[in-house]
Scaffold this motif. Sequence first.
Motif, mmCIF file in Angstrom:
data_model
loop_
_atom_site.group_PDB
_atom_site.id
_atom_site.type_symbol
_atom_site.label_atom_id
_atom_site.label_comp_id
_atom_site.label_asym_id
_atom_site.label_seq_id
_atom_site.Cartn_x
_atom_site.Cartn_y
_atom_site.Cartn_z
ATOM 1 N N ARG A 72 72.445 96.452 23.849
ATOM 2 C CA ARG A 72 72.356 97.422 22.751
ATOM 3 C C ARG A 72 72.072 96.685 21.421
ATOM 4 O O ARG A 72 72.171 95.465 21.347
ATOM 5 N N GLU A 73 71.741 97.462 20.395
ATOM 6 C CA GLU A 73 71.482 96.876 19.081
ATOM 7 C C GLU A 73 72.706 96.121 18.583
ATOM 8 O O GLU A 73 73.846 96.510 18.861
ATOM 9 N N ILE A 74 72.470 95.064 17.798
ATOM 10 C CA ILE A 74 73.582 94.261 17.286
ATOM 11 C C ILE A 74 73.978 94.797 15.913
ATOM 12 O O ILE A 74 73.158 94.819 15.002
ATOM 13 N N PRO A 75 75.216 95.238 15.774
ATOM 14 C CA PRO A 75 75.629 95.758 14.471
ATOM 15 C C PRO A 75 75.579 94.642 13.419
ATOM 16 O O PRO A 75 75.937 93.493 13.706
ATOM 17 N N GLY A 76 75.096 94.990 12.236
ATOM 18 C CA GLY A 76 75.029 93.999 11.171
ATOM 19 C C GLY A 76 73.720 93.228 11.149
ATOM 20 O O GLY A 76 73.554 92.320 10.345
ATOM 21 N N VAL A 77 72.791 93.601 12.045
ATOM 22 C CA VAL A 77 71.468 92.969 12.034
ATOM 23 C C VAL A 77 70.416 94.059 11.844
ATOM 24 O O VAL A 77 70.414 95.057 12.561
ATOM 25 N N ILE A 78 69.553 93.883 10.856
ATOM 26 C CA ILE A 78 68.498 94.862 10.584
ATOM 27 C C ILE A 78 67.151 94.220 10.869
ATOM 28 O O ILE A 78 66.891 93.091 10.435
ATOM 29 N N VAL A 79 66.338 94.923 11.632
ATOM 30 C CA VAL A 79 65.042 94.358 12.003
ATOM 31 C C VAL A 79 63.908 95.256 11.510
ATOM 32 O O VAL A 79 63.940 96.472 11.708
ATOM 33 N N ASP A 80 62.945 94.658 10.865
ATOM 34 C CA ASP A 80 61.771 95.385 10.356
ATOM 35 C C ASP A 80 60.497 94.723 10.869
ATOM 36 O O ASP A 80 60.490 93.518 11.111
ATOM 37 N N ARG A 81 59.438 95.531 10.974
ATOM 38 C CA ARG A 81 58.168 94.966 11.428
ATOM 39 C C ARG A 81 57.026 95.415 10.534
ATOM 40 O O ARG A 81 56.994 96.543 10.070
ATOM 41 N N GLU A 82 56.068 94.517 10.302
ATOM 42 C CA GLU A 82 54.856 94.865 9.549
ATOM 43 C C GLU A 82 53.652 94.339 10.315
ATOM 44 O O GLU A 82 53.700 93.252 10.879
ATOM 45 N N LYS A 83 52.580 95.132 10.318
ATOM 46 C CA LYS A 83 51.373 94.697 11.045
ATOM 47 C C LYS A 83 50.286 94.277 10.063
ATOM 48 O O LYS A 83 50.037 94.963 9.070
ATOM 49 N N TYR A 84 49.653 93.160 10.331
ATOM 50 C CA TYR A 84 48.480 92.732 9.577
ATOM 51 C C TYR A 84 47.311 92.622 10.549
ATOM 52 O O TYR A 84 47.493 92.712 11.761
ATOM 53 N N GLU A 85 46.161 92.402 10.008
ATOM 54 C CA GLU A 85 44.941 92.298 10.838
ATOM 55 C C GLU A 85 45.135 91.265 11.966
ATOM 56 O O GLU A 85 44.907 91.546 13.129
ATOM 57 N N ASN A 86 45.578 90.064 11.583
ATOM 58 C CA ASN A 86 45.688 88.987 12.572
ATOM 59 C C ASN A 86 47.120 88.525 12.790
ATOM 60 O O ASN A 86 47.338 87.457 13.359
ATOM 61 N N ALA A 87 48.075 89.271 12.288
ATOM 62 C CA ALA A 87 49.446 88.770 12.347
ATOM 63 C C ALA A 87 50.446 89.925 12.409
ATOM 64 O O ALA A 87 50.183 91.021 11.920
ATOM 65 N N THR A 88 51.576 89.665 13.031
ATOM 66 C CA THR A 88 52.698 90.599 12.997
ATOM 67 C C THR A 88 53.846 89.900 12.284
ATOM 68 O O THR A 88 54.136 88.736 12.575
ATOM 69 N N VAL A 89 54.491 90.606 11.363
ATOM 70 C CA VAL A 89 55.622 90.025 10.647
ATOM 71 C C VAL A 89 56.898 90.746 11.084
ATOM 72 O O VAL A 89 56.946 91.983 11.083
ATOM 73 N N THR A 90 57.894 89.998 11.498
ATOM 74 C CA THR A 90 59.184 90.578 11.848
ATOM 75 C C THR A 90 60.226 90.019 10.882
ATOM 76 O O THR A 90 60.299 88.799 10.691
ATOM 77 N N ILE A 91 60.992 90.932 10.266
ATOM 78 C CA ILE A 91 62.032 90.477 9.350
ATOM 79 C C ILE A 91 63.388 90.789 9.972
ATOM 80 O O ILE A 91 63.709 91.948 10.228
ATOM 81 N N VAL A 92 64.147 89.745 10.267
ATOM 82 C CA VAL A 92 65.492 89.899 10.808
ATOM 83 C C VAL A 92 66.465 89.616 9.669
ATOM 84 O O VAL A 92 66.477 88.504 9.129
ATOM 85 N N LYS A 93 67.245 90.636 9.300
ATOM 86 C CA LYS A 93 68.243 90.415 8.247
ATOM 87 C C LYS A 93 69.617 90.393 8.903
ATOM 88 O O LYS A 93 70.010 91.373 9.547
ATOM 89 N N ILE A 94 70.338 89.333 8.734
ATOM 90 C CA ILE A 94 71.711 89.274 9.198
ATOM 91 C C ILE A 94 72.573 89.588 7.985
ATOM 92 O O ILE A 94 72.568 88.833 7.006
ATOM 93 N N VAL A 95 73.263 90.739 8.053
ATOM 94 C CA VAL A 95 73.931 91.212 6.833
ATOM 95 C C VAL A 95 75.458 91.234 6.929
ATOM 96 O O VAL A 95 76.136 91.388 5.913
ATOM 97 N N GLU A 96 75.995 91.091 8.144
ATOM 98 C CA GLU A 96 77.451 91.142 8.250
ATOM 99 C C GLU A 96 78.019 89.890 8.896
ATOM 100 O O GLU A 96 77.345 89.213 9.687
ATOM 101 N N GLU A 97 79.293 89.645 8.606
ATOM 102 C CA GLU A 97 79.898 88.404 9.036
ATOM 103 C C GLU A 97 79.980 88.295 10.562
ATOM 104 O O GLU A 97 79.731 87.239 11.139
ATOM 105 N N ASN A 98 80.327 89.422 11.230
ATOM 106 C CA ASN A 98 80.466 89.266 12.683
ATOM 107 C C ASN A 98 79.093 89.159 13.364
ATOM 108 O O ASN A 98 78.966 88.566 14.436
ATOM 109 N N ALA A 99 78.045 89.684 12.696
ATOM 110 C CA ALA A 99 76.684 89.474 13.219
ATOM 111 C C ALA A 99 76.329 87.992 13.121
ATOM 112 O O ALA A 99 75.672 87.416 13.995
ATOM 113 N N GLU A 100 76.765 87.385 12.048
ATOM 114 C CA GLU A 100 76.568 85.953 11.832
ATOM 115 C C GLU A 100 77.055 85.156 13.059
ATOM 116 O O GLU A 100 76.373 84.280 13.581
ATOM 117 N N GLN A 101 78.279 85.495 13.495
ATOM 118 C CA GLN A 101 78.854 84.751 14.619
ATOM 119 C C GLN A 101 78.117 85.046 15.917
ATOM 120 O O GLN A 101 77.820 84.145 16.701
#
Lengths: 327, 327, 327, 327
Positions: free
Chosen positions: C29-58
Amino acid sequence: MNLDFYKAFNIHIDLAVEAHEIIRGEAGREIPGVIVDREKYENATVTIVKIVEENAEQLMGKPRGNYITIEAPALRDNNREAQREVAEVLAEKLKSLFNLPENANILLVGLGNWNATPDSLGPKVINQSMVTRHLYKYAPEELQGGLRSVSALAPGVLGITGIETAEIIKGVVEKIEPELIIVVDSLAAGSVERIASTIQIADTGISPGSGIGNRRSGINQETMGVPVIAIGIPTVVNAAVIAQVTVEHFLEKLQNTPVLNQIYKNLRPDFTHQVINDVLQPFAGNLTVTPKEIDALILSTSKIVAGGISMALHPAIDLEEYNMYLN
Amino acid sequence: MNLDFYKAFNIHIDLAVEAHEIIRGEAGREIPGVIVDREKYENATVTIVKIVEENAEQLMGKPRGNYITIEAPALRDNNREAQREVAEVLAEKLKSLFNLPENANILLVGLGNWNATPDSLGPKVINQSMVTRHLYKYAPEELQGGLRSVSALAPGVLGITGIETAEIIKGVVEKIEPELIIVVDSLAAGSVERIASTIQIADTGISPGSGIGNRRSGINQETMGVPVIAIGIPTVVNAAVIAQVTVEHFLEKLQNTPVLNQIYKNLRPDFTHQVINDVLQPFAGNLTVTPKEIDALILSTSKIVAGGISMALHPAIDLEEYNMYLN
Amino acid sequence: MNLDFYKAFNIHIDLAVEAHEIIRGEAGREIPGVIVDREKYENATVTIVKIVEENAEQLMGKPRGNYITIEAPALRDNNREAQREVAEVLAEKLKSLFNLPENANILLVGLGNWNATPDSLGPKVINQSMVTRHLYKYAPEELQGGLRSVSALAPGVLGITGIETAEIIKGVVEKIEPELIIVVDSLAAGSVERIASTIQIADTGISPGSGIGNRRSGINQETMGVPVIAIGIPTVVNAAVIAQVTVEHFLEKLQNTPVLNQIYKNLRPDFTHQVINDVLQPFAGNLTVTPKEIDALILSTSKIVAGGISMALHPAIDLEEYNMYLN
Amino acid sequence: MNLDFYKAFNIHIDLAVEAHEIIRGEAGREIPGVIVDREKYENATVTIVKIVEENAEQLMGKPRGNYITIEAPALRDNNREAQREVAEVLAEKLKSLFNLPENANILLVGLGNWNATPDSLGPKVINQSMVTRHLYKYAPEELQGGLRSVSALAPGVLGITGIETAEIIKGVVEKIEPELIIVVDSLAAGSVERIASTIQIADTGISPGSGIGNRRSGINQETMGVPVIAIGIPTVVNAAVIAQVTVEHFLEKLQNTPVLNQIYKNLRPDFTHQVINDVLQPFAGNLTVTPKEIDALILSTSKIVAGGISMALHPAIDLEEYNMYLN
């Protein structure tokens, strides 16, 4: 500065424009059989010395042919506009010296010693060149449009290989049978202001004794069996030249002292040569003068030469393309 | 491990001792026409595989000749005593493969790509070798005692020059006419423990497809016209080999589970090959495995090889002399 | 693939997108405290993983912060359009992670070993970067427009200097007091298709144990006292990962054989680990897998990274400017 | 040659023996507060210049301390016996300048630019040195016998890093707290015969302005907080020095011409300086003279210096050991 000095120290005059100036200076008049043209660009002056007659050949100490010199002091200042223009002028002038079909094979040769910074221009240009022969050989025809078949060799120097450079090149030439050889080499100039700011293109190839390392054999149409164009950039001045020019300039500035002028006129040239020899012991004619930032100058000029060659050989390549391509 | 795997992934078996082991394993008996000898040293084991008959040649996938393997795991530990002994054994075994007059010409060739650490063994050995041909040519005879005439070439790889390495070497050989060529190359092995701890000396030269870079043409007596001795050291294992060995070892350890054994026996080999191919996409057989400290291992083994060659070629040189000489 | 494996072989998961995938896979299942975003470019895909909470850190094994991944398989094909776009996306994403005045000081650090090709990305980026701090310091203000003050360091590795890399950097940081540190490093990935085709930008700096050479100490805001952005490109996959993935993929493809599936479920993970350990002896987790053409891939990606950094730091520089500037 | 000239061209006199000779020459008598000793060896002469008083410090332009010069012209001929002896003399003299416990920490620093051959001596010595600090830190005590804890740094030059070299070193020194710093640098000499044949060891460290690259800040006990020993070898002569010496020698040889002698005596020194400036435009004091074979000379001398340092620091190491160790 006169020819006696160069003979005494066994120094080759690499630049045709310098040889021309010295010989015309000694003769006090134009040299028959030598035609000189000049063109002005925004950041560069181009001088074309054509040696067209046999006796001019002997006077100039250089074989008949075309010697194109691009002078661009702005190169030394890392001026990007000047770099771009010089690469384009180099490409244009280079193209004026050959006439090859689209599917011709060209061999680039980078002369010199990669372990000695001022002598490493040739190998550095090879590192930055677009080598395509191995792709060309196997690529479908439609992919070959705009790219000629180019191979590249940095044969090293005698002290590293134990083999005359010309022997290595000739051996490879007999195997791959290029239609044209382009040789890049570090040259010695007669004045320090030419270092990294002058480019010579000659359709006569490399003469024996030229270059920093005094390449011992010629690399030219006669020895290789195919046309050879040499591109050279001065990266050093021989220390004996600096010493000689200093003494001459010293005496010139004292010229209005009549006694001294008299003494100077009575001096045999080998008096000064002996002075210089003493100072340069135990290396004599084997010492070179370079600016401290020679590494940066070699890097920037090698990129200009490699870019100019790529534009001249590959019709599909412009300078932006080349810069993106080059990794 | 079997031959099918190597064929499926187009992987050359560089070491004769490994080819011998695989083929004998598959046959379940000694291979007729192949003679194997072993010698023990303090820090090294030497195995000599002689392929003496034509049909053994085909079975082994290697031409008739002598393949001498020095195995010395202590090399990897930077053990100085082992390094010294291996250099001496290498010199001795190398000498057993040629019979040359004192004034013979020898050409050393360092194959491989100096920009890719695991493939740079050949050029590094060339850098550390005693090149004498240019001195020899001009030195008075009394000074030549104990030093043979040696020249050296690091021709680069196809991707750098656009020219087949064998073409460059053949061109040079036709010019300088050596009596013997010694070629040094990085090899691929079948197991990681051989990396930087095994040296193979073969009087059959280089076969097409061998080496890390899959040198495309052979460099041997047939192509060069003079005897060619190849010295090679494994610096990588193909990643496909690692994957295959892992699956095999996994199944072996489960052998006492009868059902599994049954399933495994029914598996077509290309089932595993497909698995491996999937994992190695998009590079397939083009991936290599190396230890992280490969740069240090290449440096230390290149010194041993260069030292061994110098002792074998120059009767006047011992290892101390070589170490002092080398700058 | 699971976390046990990485722990068993002491392998650091350098890419946040890979850590995220493994951990989400294990959790189902999804990990609480982690936010994932995606952007598409012509030749590239960008994924942004944000770790925002302490227990997600661990859970993620990575400190809180932003991990931006640019994936562009076209990079591997030397596709010039893709290279240009990726350099621009890199510049844009890098700029999104800092907010600096025009006269800020930035220190670039190229981690890794220049003698080991896959680990040489950092030093190569440094070689191609626009260093301006020494000019900036003495230049009149009007000349500084559009260029920030940038200094650069390639501190080498522990085996070369005997000094922890973090100690060298920290020492220099205390002297020159930059407002931002940008660290470039070679990374290890979990699959070969990421090699030279993925770029990670993280505003959390370098964690202990990451990178090919397992840099031992962290280089981050906590240790350095100023913000640290890390730019990393996978250049290797650990050989143990390849072995593990191969076994897993092998078993997956046999899944519809019920007995086997049963056996596999009963296997303790350390059974496979032992198999892998046997195969990789004596190097164990210390072996890396790289494509044979890694030298060319490192060169082309280092140019993209250096170009992207220059555009992000120097407002006056676009990619053409950078290409002309770079000698 | 006089001090005015050096001031006019902003040239630092790196060698204490040369400074001593010039100043004594100008004074026409011994310099109070300077003690000079000489020792003869088979292949080398050692001169020890001790500056012991404050006013001698000012006269000599060098801080109080010991300046040991080893002169061995045989080094230039690649004479192996001389190389061995010089390495041993260097070790002995170096040891005479420090008094350290067996477990002391020593930091080696190789100054200079690895991209410019004559300035690359320092980094080349670092490459060939026995770095042990990282082993020492973790090794059991009984394994540490005979090896001191040595770390090594080649900080690059201002043009590459944008950071003053002294700042980088000071930063590292504050982190690792060595008991002694040994700095190796390329020097400029007053005559070409000193190139690659003279070694200076000074317990005063590096003065601002010394070295080929005119290192801008001092690296000495005052700036670093721990003793600094500098080892330097001349690899260049400033071109202005060659020009000046040539003019002087020219006039000397004409001395018996009384009018000329008269004129010369009336010449203001800046007349000659102007001549030299004209000849060296646009580089002025920024041009260096080197022998063509400088790459080979740097390699051989760097090995001698690295060998001498290793013997001095590691009691368990003799030259044979060092040669075998070094890979």
